[in-house]
Each structure stands twice: as C-alpha cells, then as structure tokens.
Design an enzyme around this catalytic site. Structure first.
Site, short mmCIF file in Angstrom:
data_model
loop_
_atom_site.label_atom_id
_atom_site.label_comp_id
_atom_site.label_asym_id
_atom_site.label_seq_id
_atom_site.Cartn_x
_atom_site.Cartn_y
_atom_site.Cartn_z
N CYS A 50 -4.04 -0.42 -3.16
CA CYS A 50 -4.43 0.94 -3.54
C CYS A 50 -3.76 1.26 -4.87
O CYS A 50 -2.69 0.74 -5.19
CB CYS A 50 -4.06 1.96 -2.47
SG CYS A 50 -2.31 2.29 -2.27
N CYS A 76 4.92 1.64 -7.20
CA CYS A 76 5.79 0.65 -6.55
C CYS A 76 7.11 0.56 -7.29
O CYS A 76 7.13 0.36 -8.50
CB CYS A 76 5.11 -0.73 -6.55
SG CYS A 76 6.16 -2.01 -5.85
N CYS A 122 0.86 -1.19 0.00
CA CYS A 122 0.00 0.00 0.00
C CYS A 122 0.90 1.24 0.00
O CYS A 122 2.12 1.11 -0.03
CB CYS A 122 -0.91 -0.03 1.23
SG CYS A 122 -2.32 1.08 1.13
#
Length: 138
Positions: free
Chosen positions: A80, A87, A8
């Site tokens: 999310c 990422c 997240c």
C-alpha cells in the site's frame, strides 16, 4: 535462505494475504514475514477468504515493523502507498518492490458485497505473489 518481508499499514489484510500466498508458492525456499507500520490485528474476513482458497492464515499475528529491525531481508514488498511512504527506515540491503493494492477493509455495502471486494483483492494479490515467486525463486 532468502527472507521476504511484506509491509502494509496495519498488517491486517493485504500483507496477511500476501504472506499466505508467498508462503504457499515459495514453499520451504524462503522465510516470509509480514508487518505493519501499525498493528490492527488479523482481519477475520481476510482469514475467511483465504480459507476459501485452501490457505489457512488463522495462526498469523499482526506484527509491527520494529519487531524485525534485526533481521536482514532480501526482499521487501510494500502493498500500500501509505506503508511505502511512511515505513520507518531500517538498515537493509533488501531489494524493494511496491504494488498499491486496494484496501478491502474499506469496502462498504452488504456483507456479500464486502466479501466480494475481499475476493477481488485476494485474486490480485494471488497473481502478484505467484509472479513474484516465479521471477525471484525460479
């Protein structure tokens, strides 16, 4: 043993809740981790609403994705859109999954209204986690 990473933005709410439920549902059949692209600390309201459902996440820590760069994951679940889109790449053959859960930490209103939003999101994550375990660890 299979390894699961829940990712997240801040590793404070949604990923912590998912880690708690995945550990609960999978038992000793996998290692479950959670991390964020940032670390914001574990949200006390997330701890409280999980306690309501009999799951203790008070000993969880908020971890940065970089801490797990040397681990080989089988599954990576982003919870999310921000985490999915931002990422950092890390080498992995992991199968990737994504579900954009609402962020209960952004809820506004009275304490009861905010806690109810946490409960709604908790329910969504609980169902997702249960289905994930049934599908991938049956």
């Amino acid at each position: 043993m299979k390894k699961v990473l829940v990712l997240c933005t801040g590793n404070s709410c949604r990923s912590q809740i998912a880690e708690g439920y995945l550990k609960h549902f999978v038992g000793n059949n996998a290692e479950v981790y959670s991390a964020g692209i940032e670390t914001h600390g574990v949200n006390p309201k997330a701890i409280a609403i999980m306690q309501e459902d009999g799951i203790d996440i008070s000993n969880h820590t908020s971890n940065n994705i970089d801490e797990y760069s040397s681990l080989e994951f089988d599954y990576v679940i982003t919870v999310c859109d921000n985490a999915k889109e931002n990422c950092p790449y890390f080498p992995s053959q992991a199968e990737r999954f994504h579900y954009n859960f609402p962020d209960p930490a952004r809820a506004e209103g009275t304490l009861e209204e905010v806690m109810n939003e946490f409960r709604v999101v908790r329910g969504m994550i609980k169902e997702y986690s249960s289905n994930f375990v049934q599908t991938h660890f049956a």
